[in-house]
Design a protein around this motif. Structure first.
Motif, PDB file in Angstrom:
ATOM      1  N   GLY A   1       0.889  -1.227  -0.209  1.00  0.00           N
ATOM      2  CA  GLY A   1      -0.038   0.115   0.030  1.00  0.00           C
ATOM      3  C   GLY A   1       0.712   1.067   0.415  1.00  0.00           C
ATOM      4  N   THR A   2       1.911   1.353   0.779  1.00  0.00           N
ATOM      5  CA  THR A   2       2.680   2.041   0.957  1.00  0.00           C
ATOM      6  C   THR A   2       3.386   2.730  -0.549  1.00  0.00           C
ATOM      7  OG1 THR A   2       2.799   1.471   3.452  1.00  0.00           O
ATOM      8  CG2 THR A   2       4.868   3.667   1.937  1.00  0.00           C
ATOM      9  N   LEU A   3       4.107   1.290  -1.090  1.00  0.00           N
ATOM     10  CA  LEU A   3       4.654   1.569  -2.163  1.00  0.00           C
ATOM     11  C   LEU A   3       3.963   2.197  -3.368  1.00  0.00           C
ATOM     12  CD1 LEU A   3       7.221  -1.282  -2.112  1.00  0.00           C
ATOM     13  CD2 LEU A   3       7.587   1.011  -1.600  1.00  0.00           C
ATOM     14  N   ASN A   4       2.748   1.414  -3.119  1.00  0.00           N
ATOM     15  CA  ASN A   4       1.639   1.391  -4.474  1.00  0.00           C
ATOM     16  C   ASN A   4       0.922   3.400  -4.128  1.00  0.00           C
ATOM     17  OD1 ASN A   4      -0.090   2.219  -6.600  1.00  0.00           O
ATOM     18  ND2 ASN A   4      -1.876   1.441  -5.378  1.00  0.00           N
ATOM     19  N   LEU A   5       1.227   3.988  -3.314  1.00  0.00           N
ATOM     20  CA  LEU A   5       0.941   5.915  -2.573  1.00  0.00           C
ATOM     21  C   LEU A   5       2.140   6.226  -3.439  1.00  0.00           C
ATOM     22  CD1 LEU A   5      -1.124   7.839  -0.817  1.00  0.00           C
ATOM     23  CD2 LEU A   5       1.179   7.922   0.277  1.00  0.00           C
ATOM     24  N   PHE A   6       3.246   5.570  -2.988  1.00  0.00           N
ATOM     25  CA  PHE A   6       4.691   6.585  -3.474  1.00  0.00           C
ATOM     26  C   PHE A   6       4.773   7.262  -4.640  1.00  0.00           C
ATOM     27  CE2 PHE A   6       8.390   5.172  -5.126  1.00  0.00           C
ATOM     28  CZ  PHE A   6       9.646   6.201  -5.218  1.00  0.00           C
ATOM     29  N   ALA A   7       5.054   5.382  -5.418  1.00  0.00           N
ATOM     30  CA  ALA A   7       4.560   5.704  -6.858  1.00  0.00           C
ATOM     31  C   ALA A   7       3.820   6.576  -7.813  1.00  0.00           C
ATOM     32  CB  ALA A   7       4.158   3.744  -7.841  1.00  0.00           C
ATOM     33  N   LYS A   8       2.498   6.651  -6.834  1.00  0.00           N
ATOM     34  CA  LYS A   8       1.600   7.022  -7.933  1.00  0.00           C
ATOM     35  C   LYS A   8       2.149   8.620  -7.439  1.00  0.00           C
ATOM     36  CE  LYS A   8      -2.247   3.827  -8.969  1.00  0.00           C
ATOM     37  NZ  LYS A   8      -1.861   2.624  -8.867  1.00  0.00           N
ATOM     38  N   LYS A   9       2.343   9.280  -6.537  1.00  0.00           N
ATOM     39  CA  LYS A   9       2.507  10.042  -5.839  1.00  0.00           C
ATOM     40  C   LYS A   9       3.397  11.171  -6.959  1.00  0.00           C
ATOM     41  CE  LYS A   9      -0.377  12.400  -2.536  1.00  0.00           C
ATOM     42  NZ  LYS A   9      -1.521  11.651  -3.178  1.00  0.00           N
ATOM     43  N   ILE A  10       4.555  10.223  -7.313  1.00  0.00           N
ATOM     44  CA  ILE A  10       6.357  10.947  -7.921  1.00  0.00           C
ATOM     45  C   ILE A  10       5.819   9.940  -8.782  1.00  0.00           C
ATOM     46  CG2 ILE A  10       8.488  10.327  -7.672  1.00  0.00           C
ATOM     47  CD1 ILE A  10       7.716  11.319  -5.425  1.00  0.00           C
ATOM     48  N   PHE A  11       5.357   9.600  -9.663  1.00  0.00           N
ATOM     49  CA  PHE A  11       5.495   8.611 -10.816  1.00  0.00           C
ATOM     50  C   PHE A  11       3.860   9.550 -11.595  1.00  0.00           C
ATOM     51  CE2 PHE A  11       8.810   6.260  -9.268  1.00  0.00           C
ATOM     52  CZ  PHE A  11      10.202   7.049 -10.585  1.00  0.00           C
TER      53      PHE A  11
ATOM     54  N   GLU B   1      -0.371   9.703 -10.838  1.00  0.00           N
ATOM     55  CA  GLU B   1      -1.642   8.370 -10.773  1.00  0.00           C
ATOM     56  C   GLU B   1      -2.179   7.166 -11.973  1.00  0.00           C
ATOM     57  OE1 GLU B   1      -3.084   8.244  -7.607  1.00  0.00           O
ATOM     58  OE2 GLU B   1      -2.064  10.667  -7.034  1.00  0.00           O
ATOM     59  N   ASP B   2      -2.090   7.373 -12.779  1.00  0.00           N
ATOM     60  CA  ASP B   2      -1.808   6.221 -13.772  1.00  0.00           C
ATOM     61  C   ASP B   2      -1.343   5.360 -13.585  1.00  0.00           C
ATOM     62  OD1 ASP B   2      -0.487   8.080 -14.862  1.00  0.00           O
ATOM     63  OD2 ASP B   2      -1.093   8.012 -17.027  1.00  0.00           O
ATOM     64  N   ARG B   3      -0.118   5.271 -13.315  1.00  0.00           N
ATOM     65  CA  ARG B   3       0.966   3.998 -13.010  1.00  0.00           C
ATOM     66  C   ARG B   3       0.393   3.307 -12.192  1.00  0.00           C
ATOM     67  NH1 ARG B   3       5.977   5.255 -14.460  1.00  0.00           N
ATOM     68  NH2 ARG B   3       5.964   7.553 -15.857  1.00  0.00           N
ATOM     69  N   GLU B   4       0.859   1.541 -13.075  1.00  0.00           N
ATOM     70  CA  GLU B   4       0.640   0.888 -12.279  1.00  0.00           C
ATOM     71  C   GLU B   4       1.715   0.076 -11.288  1.00  0.00           C
ATOM     72  OE1 GLU B   4      -2.481  -0.859 -11.392  1.00  0.00           O
ATOM     73  OE2 GLU B   4      -3.188   1.204 -13.007  1.00  0.00           O
ATOM     74  N   ILE B   5       1.958  -0.443 -10.198  1.00  0.00           N
ATOM     75  CA  ILE B   5       2.766  -1.301  -9.463  1.00  0.00           C
ATOM     76  C   ILE B   5       3.023  -2.613 -10.124  1.00  0.00           C
ATOM     77  CG2 ILE B   5       2.989   0.829  -7.533  1.00  0.00           C
ATOM     78  CD1 ILE B   5       3.196  -1.584  -5.846  1.00  0.00           C
TER      79      ILE B   5
ATOM     80  N   ASP C   1       8.113  -2.371  -9.780  1.00  0.00           N
ATOM     81  CA  ASP C   1       8.308  -2.227 -10.910  1.00  0.00           C
ATOM     82  C   ASP C   1       6.916  -1.361 -11.122  1.00  0.00           C
ATOM     83  OD1 ASP C   1      10.066  -3.996 -12.156  1.00  0.00           O
ATOM     84  OD2 ASP C   1       8.826  -4.705 -12.910  1.00  0.00           O
ATOM     85  N   ILE C   2       6.431   0.519 -11.737  1.00  0.00           N
ATOM     86  CA  ILE C   2       5.698   1.111 -12.206  1.00  0.00           C
ATOM     87  C   ILE C   2       5.718   0.983 -13.589  1.00  0.00           C
ATOM     88  CG2 ILE C   2       5.978   2.538 -10.944  1.00  0.00           C
ATOM     89  CD1 ILE C   2       7.843   4.358 -12.819  1.00  0.00           C
ATOM     90  N   SER C   3       4.428   0.483 -14.350  1.00  0.00           N
ATOM     91  CA  SER C   3       3.900   0.724 -15.631  1.00  0.00           C
ATOM     92  C   SER C   3       4.174   1.960 -16.343  1.00  0.00           C
ATOM     93  CB  SER C   3       2.335   1.171 -15.503  1.00  0.00           C
ATOM     94  OG  SER C   3       1.779   2.096 -15.185  1.00  0.00           O
ATOM     95  N   CYS C   4       4.626   0.881 -17.716  1.00  0.00           N
ATOM     96  CA  CYS C   4       6.196   2.239 -18.583  1.00  0.00           C
ATOM     97  C   CYS C   4       5.013   3.221 -19.077  1.00  0.00           C
ATOM     98  CB  CYS C   4       6.293   1.538 -20.010  1.00  0.00           C
ATOM     99  SG  CYS C   4       6.998   3.065 -20.849  1.00  0.00           S
TER     100      CYS C   4
ATOM    101  N   TRP D   1       7.248  -2.708 -18.288  1.00  0.00           N
ATOM    102  CA  TRP D   1       7.111  -2.083 -16.920  1.00  0.00           C
ATOM    103  C   TRP D   1       8.571  -1.660 -16.707  1.00  0.00           C
ATOM    104  CZ3 TRP D   1       3.167  -2.238 -13.518  1.00  0.00           C
ATOM    105  CH2 TRP D   1       2.813  -3.399 -13.840  1.00  0.00           C
ATOM    106  N   ILE D   2       8.734  -0.686 -15.473  1.00  0.00           N
ATOM    107  CA  ILE D   2       9.701  -0.179 -15.262  1.00  0.00           C
ATOM    108  C   ILE D   2      10.432  -0.327 -14.280  1.00  0.00           C
ATOM    109  CG2 ILE D   2      11.678   2.258 -15.131  1.00  0.00           C
ATOM    110  CD1 ILE D   2       9.420   3.258 -17.233  1.00  0.00           C
ATOM    111  N   GLU D   3      11.539  -1.487 -13.932  1.00  0.00           N
ATOM    112  CA  GLU D   3      12.282  -1.100 -12.440  1.00  0.00           C
ATOM    113  C   GLU D   3      12.714   0.131 -11.827  1.00  0.00           C
ATOM    114  OE1 GLU D   3      15.557  -4.288 -11.788  1.00  0.00           O
ATOM    115  OE2 GLU D   3      15.571  -3.058  -9.718  1.00  0.00           O
ATOM    116  N   ILE D   4      11.705   0.254  -9.946  1.00  0.00           N
ATOM    117  CA  ILE D   4      12.478   1.158  -9.382  1.00  0.00           C
ATOM    118  C   ILE D   4      12.900   1.330  -7.932  1.00  0.00           C
ATOM    119  CG2 ILE D   4      10.674   3.361  -8.490  1.00  0.00           C
ATOM    120  CD1 ILE D   4      10.735   3.277 -11.343  1.00  0.00           C
ATOM    121  N   LEU D   5      12.360  -0.075  -7.440  1.00  0.00           N
ATOM    122  CA  LEU D   5      13.640  -0.034  -5.867  1.00  0.00           C
ATOM    123  C   LEU D   5      13.185  -1.505  -5.489  1.00  0.00           C
ATOM    124  CD1 LEU D   5      10.350  -0.470  -4.087  1.00  0.00           C
ATOM    125  CD2 LEU D   5      10.427   1.924  -4.324  1.00  0.00           C
TER     126      LEU D   5
END
Ligand code: 2NL
Length: 344
Positions: A229-239, A241-245, A262-265, A281-285
């Motif tokens: 949940g935390t990583l999903n929030l992080f991905a959407k806030k930084i990259f 709202e339309d990104r999936e993890i 990964d986040i969706s490209c 997909w792109i590897e993030i962390l």
């Protein structure tokens, strides 16, 4: 003699009137009132006068003297005033002129990325912690379940100062130090950004010095779903709202289980392109549940406490976000490159 004095007075006052500067006025004073001046000359001739005439002429001479002196003093003051004003005018500073431009630097793009991530986690109740860049073998490796002989400790991979001291290879020792300082009975929510070092040959994707941000959450009943949940929030806030993890199984010595996120490209929206190497997909962390041994070494009872941790590289995030092709651009101080990321 009376006429003579009146005539001198007239003449002197005329000259005072015509005087244009302090030298002129000084000359008038010398010419009329000085030891060899005209008035003095007249008074010298008083010896020839009768007893009755002498006080009359004397008084008149004094009056004339006083009148000339007064005129001279008044004029002197006036000239001084004018000269002062001229001086002030000449030396005046125009405070309304625009100042010389001062070159103000801007934030380095890595600093901006780090601060953006910090702000997000501060909003989730995390605190930002920093620690030494010269670390002990214990906190950099041992406390993170990297015992002696582990491949990640290879001399090739680290900058050693002595056998026991090295430049930290990750920011995890800051977290190990924090856990150990808390007597094993306090929850932790922390994020630690900073510079880290690896013995690497620099190229477009490797730098011997780079940045890292790690996060750690330790409490009773912390679960993998909290991490997700935390990583999903992080991905959407930084990259966006339309990104999936997505999480893929992975391995780190200090987490079990371990994952990579990964986040969706964004470029191809999952279709496959050169940015995501045709995977969508792109590897993030990297992340995972804190290894029970790591908790135990830091004084936390792993049967009572659990936690998750994650680590990422702001360099990589900036490269992905802005399409930067070479990690060395962050460290070679080309102002033309760095300026692109300064706010207007
Ligand atoms: C990566 C992966 C990671 C951690 C860092 C961590 C720290 C403590 C305990 C457990 Cl004190 N884990 N940190 C965990 C998983 C992954 O970083 O790819 N970083 C760039």
């Amino acid at each position: 003699m009376k006429e003579q004095l009146h005539a001198l007075e007239q003449e002197a006052l005329e000259k005072v009137k015509d005087a244009e500067n302090l030298q002129d006025i000084q000359a008038v004073q010398v010419a009329y009132l000085g030891r060899k001046g005209s008035i003095t000359e007249v008074l010298r001739g008083m010896g020839k006068l009768s007893k009755e005439e002498r006080p009359v002429i004397g008084e008149l001479a004094n009056k004339v003297r006083t009148a000339i002196k007064a005129a001279i003093d008044a004029k002197k003051e006036k000239i001084e005033q004018v000269e002062l004003e001229q001086q002030l005018q000449k030396e005046a500073i125009d405070v309304t002129l625009p100042g010389r431009p001062v070159h103000i630097g801007g934030k380095h793009i890595l600093t901006s990325i780090i601060e953006e991530i910090e702000d997000l986690f501060i909003g989730l109740g995390y605190e930002v912690r920093e620690g030494p860049e010269v670390e002990t073998d214990y906190f950099n490796f041992e406390a993170l379940n990297l015992p002696k002989g582990h491949p990640a400790r290879d001399m090739q991979d680290s900058f050693y100062i002595t056998n026991e001291l090295l430049l930290r290879t990750h920011t995890s020792p800051v977290q190990a130090r924090t856990m150990q300082s808390l007597d094993g009975n306090e929850p932790i929510r922390m994020i630690c950004p900073g510079k880290v070092y690896r013995r690497d040959n620099d190229d477009a994707t490797h730098s011997h010095q780079f940045t890292q941000i790690e996060g750690l959450y330790v409490d009773k009943n912390v679960r993998m779903s909290d991490l997700k949940g935390t990583l999903n929030l992080f991905a959407k806030k930084i990259f966006g709202e339309d990104r999936e993890i997505r999480l893929r199984p992975s391995f780190f010595p200090f987490t079990e289980p371990s994952v990579e996120m990964d986040i969706s490209c964004k470029v191809c929206a999952g279709e496959g392109c050169s940015v995501c190497k045709h995977t969508g997909w792109i590897e993030i962390l990297g992340a995972g549940m804190v290894h029970p041994k790591v908790l135990e070494m830091a004084g936390y009872d792993p049967h009572e406490y659990t936690g998750f941790a994650f680590g990422m590289g702001p360099d990589r995030i900036a490269m992905l976000k802005y399409g930067i092709d070479d990690i060395r651009r962050f460290y070679t101080d080309d102002i033309r490159f760095l300026k692109q990321f300064h706010e207007a």
